[in-house]
Scaffold this motif. Structure first.
Motif, PDB file in Angstrom:
ATOM      1  N   VAL A  65       3.341   0.532  -1.527  1.00  0.00           N
ATOM      2  CA  VAL A  65       2.833  -0.630  -0.784  1.00  0.00           C
ATOM      3  C   VAL A  65       3.978  -1.157   0.073  1.00  0.00           C
ATOM      4  O   VAL A  65       4.872  -1.848  -0.415  1.00  0.00           O
ATOM      5  CB  VAL A  65       2.333  -1.727  -1.754  1.00  0.00           C
ATOM      6  CG1 VAL A  65       1.686  -2.867  -0.981  1.00  0.00           C
ATOM      7  CG2 VAL A  65       1.364  -1.162  -2.769  1.00  0.00           C
ATOM      8  N   THR A  68       4.635  -5.257   0.299  1.00  0.00           N
ATOM      9  CA  THR A  68       5.330  -5.935  -0.795  1.00  0.00           C
ATOM     10  C   THR A  68       6.750  -5.396  -0.965  1.00  0.00           C
ATOM     11  O   THR A  68       7.644  -6.133  -1.385  1.00  0.00           O
ATOM     12  CB  THR A  68       4.557  -5.803  -2.117  1.00  0.00           C
ATOM     13  OG1 THR A  68       4.296  -4.426  -2.366  1.00  0.00           O
ATOM     14  CG2 THR A  68       3.246  -6.550  -2.057  1.00  0.00           C
ATOM     15  N   PHE A  69       6.946  -4.124  -0.625  1.00  0.00           N
ATOM     16  CA  PHE A  69       8.294  -3.557  -0.662  1.00  0.00           C
ATOM     17  C   PHE A  69       9.202  -4.347   0.284  1.00  0.00           C
ATOM     18  O   PHE A  69      10.299  -4.782  -0.092  1.00  0.00           O
ATOM     19  CB  PHE A  69       8.222  -2.076  -0.243  1.00  0.00           C
ATOM     20  CG  PHE A  69       9.545  -1.365  -0.193  1.00  0.00           C
ATOM     21  CD1 PHE A  69      10.148  -0.900  -1.351  1.00  0.00           C
ATOM     22  CD2 PHE A  69      10.182  -1.148   1.018  1.00  0.00           C
ATOM     23  CE1 PHE A  69      11.362  -0.244  -1.300  1.00  0.00           C
ATOM     24  CE2 PHE A  69      11.400  -0.483   1.083  1.00  0.00           C
ATOM     25  CZ  PHE A  69      11.994  -0.037  -0.084  1.00  0.00           C
ATOM     26  N   LYS A  72       9.633  -8.094  -0.875  1.00  0.00           N
ATOM     27  CA  LYS A  72      10.605  -8.296  -1.949  1.00  0.00           C
ATOM     28  C   LYS A  72      12.039  -8.253  -1.410  1.00  0.00           C
ATOM     29  O   LYS A  72      12.899  -9.019  -1.844  1.00  0.00           O
ATOM     30  CB  LYS A  72      10.421  -7.223  -3.031  1.00  0.00           C
ATOM     31  CG  LYS A  72       9.199  -7.478  -3.905  1.00  0.00           C
ATOM     32  CD  LYS A  72       9.008  -6.371  -4.925  1.00  0.00           C
ATOM     33  CE  LYS A  72       7.837  -6.688  -5.851  1.00  0.00           C
ATOM     34  NZ  LYS A  72       7.598  -5.618  -6.823  1.00  0.00           N
ATOM     35  N   ARG A  75      12.657 -11.493   0.460  1.00  0.00           N
ATOM     36  CA  ARG A  75      12.810 -12.610  -0.481  1.00  0.00           C
ATOM     37  C   ARG A  75      14.202 -12.595  -1.109  1.00  0.00           C
ATOM     38  O   ARG A  75      14.886 -13.620  -1.197  1.00  0.00           O
ATOM     39  CB  ARG A  75      11.723 -12.501  -1.541  1.00  0.00           C
ATOM     40  CG  ARG A  75      11.627 -13.680  -2.500  1.00  0.00           C
ATOM     41  CD  ARG A  75      10.476 -13.416  -3.454  1.00  0.00           C
ATOM     42  NE  ARG A  75      10.233 -14.540  -4.347  1.00  0.00           N
ATOM     43  CZ  ARG A  75      10.881 -14.732  -5.484  1.00  0.00           C
ATOM     44  NH1 ARG A  75      11.834 -13.914  -5.854  1.00  0.00           N
ATOM     45  NH2 ARG A  75      10.570 -15.780  -6.250  1.00  0.00           N
ATOM     46  N   PHE A 145       6.471 -16.896  -5.503  1.00  0.00           N
ATOM     47  CA  PHE A 145       6.983 -15.669  -4.891  1.00  0.00           C
ATOM     48  C   PHE A 145       7.086 -15.861  -3.381  1.00  0.00           C
ATOM     49  O   PHE A 145       8.150 -15.722  -2.799  1.00  0.00           O
ATOM     50  CB  PHE A 145       6.103 -14.450  -5.204  1.00  0.00           C
ATOM     51  CG  PHE A 145       6.671 -13.184  -4.598  1.00  0.00           C
ATOM     52  CD1 PHE A 145       7.582 -12.410  -5.299  1.00  0.00           C
ATOM     53  CD2 PHE A 145       6.358 -12.797  -3.307  1.00  0.00           C
ATOM     54  CE1 PHE A 145       8.157 -11.280  -4.726  1.00  0.00           C
ATOM     55  CE2 PHE A 145       6.925 -11.671  -2.722  1.00  0.00           C
ATOM     56  CZ  PHE A 145       7.821 -10.908  -3.443  1.00  0.00           C
TER      57      PHE A 145
ATOM     58  N   LEU B  10      11.166 -13.662 -10.701  1.00  0.00           N
ATOM     59  CA  LEU B  10       9.798 -13.572 -10.166  1.00  0.00           C
ATOM     60  C   LEU B  10       9.692 -12.567  -9.021  1.00  0.00           C
ATOM     61  O   LEU B  10       8.604 -12.164  -8.637  1.00  0.00           O
ATOM     62  CB  LEU B  10       9.351 -14.942  -9.674  1.00  0.00           C
ATOM     63  CG  LEU B  10       8.680 -15.827 -10.707  1.00  0.00           C
ATOM     64  CD1 LEU B  10       8.694 -17.275 -10.252  1.00  0.00           C
ATOM     65  CD2 LEU B  10       7.254 -15.376 -10.926  1.00  0.00           C
ATOM     66  N   GLY B  11      10.826 -12.173  -8.494  1.00  0.00           N
ATOM     67  CA  GLY B  11      10.824 -11.209  -7.391  1.00  0.00           C
ATOM     68  C   GLY B  11      10.437  -9.815  -7.797  1.00  0.00           C
ATOM     69  O   GLY B  11      10.220  -8.959  -6.942  1.00  0.00           O
ATOM     70  N   ASP B  15       3.547  -5.096  -7.509  1.00  0.00           N
ATOM     71  CA  ASP B  15       3.020  -5.112  -6.141  1.00  0.00           C
ATOM     72  C   ASP B  15       1.531  -5.442  -6.102  1.00  0.00           C
ATOM     73  O   ASP B  15       1.057  -6.129  -5.205  1.00  0.00           O
ATOM     74  CB  ASP B  15       3.242  -3.739  -5.482  1.00  0.00           C
ATOM     75  CG  ASP B  15       4.706  -3.510  -5.141  1.00  0.00           C
ATOM     76  OD1 ASP B  15       5.492  -4.462  -5.268  1.00  0.00           O
ATOM     77  OD2 ASP B  15       5.051  -2.389  -4.758  1.00  0.00           O
ATOM     78  N   LEU B  18       0.986  -9.076  -6.198  1.00  0.00           N
ATOM     79  CA  LEU B  18       1.395  -9.725  -4.942  1.00  0.00           C
ATOM     80  C   LEU B  18       0.375  -9.493  -3.839  1.00  0.00           C
ATOM     81  O   LEU B  18       0.091 -10.379  -3.037  1.00  0.00           O
ATOM     82  CB  LEU B  18       2.764  -9.203  -4.502  1.00  0.00           C
ATOM     83  CG  LEU B  18       3.925  -9.530  -5.422  1.00  0.00           C
ATOM     84  CD1 LEU B  18       5.198  -8.862  -4.936  1.00  0.00           C
ATOM     85  CD2 LEU B  18       4.132 -11.039  -5.507  1.00  0.00           C
ATOM     86  N   GLN B  19      -0.170  -8.294  -3.820  1.00  0.00           N
ATOM     87  CA  GLN B  19      -1.199  -8.006  -2.815  1.00  0.00           C
ATOM     88  C   GLN B  19      -2.424  -8.880  -3.034  1.00  0.00           C
ATOM     89  O   GLN B  19      -3.015  -9.405  -2.105  1.00  0.00           O
ATOM     90  CB  GLN B  19      -1.629  -6.546  -2.928  1.00  0.00           C
ATOM     91  CG  GLN B  19      -0.755  -5.582  -2.154  1.00  0.00           C
ATOM     92  CD  GLN B  19      -1.351  -4.202  -2.163  1.00  0.00           C
ATOM     93  OE1 GLN B  19      -1.558  -3.618  -3.214  1.00  0.00           O
ATOM     94  NE2 GLN B  19      -1.652  -3.693  -0.990  1.00  0.00           N
TER      95      GLN B  19
END
Lengths: 185, 200
Positions: A65, A68-69, A72, A75, A145, B10-11, B15, B18-19
């Protein structure tokens, strides 16, 4: 461009990968960075660092994905930047509020520096998030997040801000109880 | 542990979570709508029972199921009401409906039967069928028409015309609601209702 194609460009060491990433995920990464840093210039730098980090990570990484990669990475970089910038200072953005809120979930100011311990905590938090009811889970992640503002979360989910706040308060209490039970506090 | 360490931990959330966080919440019916739907279902059950005892009507089978996640409970009822039989080519005038209590419902109204078949309307009167909602109309295990809604859209009305539906033919209506997950399509709930034409 399809995510697989973008990842393939990274693996081919084709610089078009950066352009494609910026076009597709630039705003997404910027939103995360801005949520942490609350400053456009700093957020922009974090996003640029994200591209560099992604370039260095792929290969060997082949994320399933890409969004989100990248999220992260952004972040993590943004939090690091915030830490350097705000050593002893108060800044803007959602970071201050989020940290204040998360103080509810911890016992004291004790630091756990051990990487292994941090990894265990990450796994426990992952398990905790999975255990949450659907709406609570999404709201929790949007806040802690993605660091979205409460106003934005309320708009997105169609709830009042006070409802979001009370849901998050309950979730933080649950998290504290969960961490205590798991021996992380 | 301090708040910053907690925030960093939390990081590493999965995935998939998060999606999902940015996807819209599943719509829930307002309490009043739920109550109205429940009341309508009771009326339908009562009507069905009254009809069954008062008239010679073929038995209906209605089956509902939910998957293991049990996110939504579906109830379904079906009613035949006999219309006026004018002795024309329409052997029977049948009205039938299938109702899934949550998350949405569709109606199947068989407008008329004749020697060549029947005509019917599937309608979800101003009901938005979200991504993943699928309505199949089956007749004797053979799908005669399929409505599949792959995008946000409103199903106002769907016309069906089937043939070779002699008296006693069965029409099966399958109403499924499913979601696209990382691992594929997950059926949330399925309602199957069997309609059988009343012999004149």
């Amino acid at each position: 461009m399809d995510d697989h194609a973008i990842v393939a460009l990274y693996w081919q060491r084709n610089e078009a990968a950066i352009t494609a990433t910026a076009a597709k995920y630039g705003k997404y990464c910027f939103a995360i960075a801005y949520g942490v840093l609350g400053n456009e210039n700093d957020a922009e730098e974090s996003v640029n660092d994200t591209y560099l980090d992604a370039w260095n990570a792929m290969p060997p990484s082949r994320p399933l994905v890409l969004a989100t990669f990248l999220g992260k990475i952004t972040r993590r970089i943004s939090i690091d930047r915030w830490r350097r910038r705000n050593a002893g200072k108060r800044g803007s953005g959602q970071m201050e509020a989020v940290l204040d809120e998360l103080t509810d979930c911890i016992a004291s100011g004790d630091n756990v520096a051990e990487t292994v311990e941090q990894q265990m905590i990450a796994e426990r938090i992952n398990a905790f998030v999975k255990s949450l009811p659907d709406a609570e889970q999404r709201i929790f992640l949007c806040r802690y997040f993605y660091m979205d503002s409460i106003e934005d979360i309320a708009k997105r989910f169609g709830f009042s801000q006070s409802k979001i706040k009370s849901m998050m308060l309950r979730t933080r209490k649950k998290l504290r109880a969960f961490l205590e039970k798991e021996g992380s506090l | 542990m301090n708040a910053l360490q907690l925030l960093e931990a939390l990081g590493s959330v999965d995935d998939s979570l998060l999606q999902k966080a940015y996807q819209p919440l599943p719509k829930k019916r307002h309490f009043a709508v739920r109550m109205a739907a429940a009341a309508a279902s009771i009326c339908l059950i009562a009507s069905a029972a009254a009809w069954y005892w008062g008239h010679s009507v073929e038995r209906l089978n209605s089956v509902s199921s939910t998957d293991a996640t049990n996110r939504d409970i579906v109830c379904s009822e079906a009613v035949f009401s006999k219309g006026s039989n004018s002795g024309s080519s329409l052997a029977e005038q049948l009205d039938s409906s299938v109702r899934a209590d949550v998350p949405r419902y569709v109606d199947l109204v068989i407008k008329g039967w004749n020697a060549e078949g029947f005509s019917a309307v599937v309608s979800g009167a101003n009901v938005t069928l979200d991504h993943g909602t699928e309505v199949q109309v089956m007749m004797n295990e053979n799908t005669v028409r399929l409505y599949s809604d792959n995008q946000l859209d409103v199903l106002y009305c769907y016309e069906i015309n089937a043939s070779n539906t002699a008296a006693g033919s069965q029409v099966k209506v399958v109403y499924s609601d499913f979601v696209q997950t990382d691992t594929g399509i997950q059926i949330i709930a399925t309602t199957v209702t069997l309609y059988q034409q009343v012999k004149p």
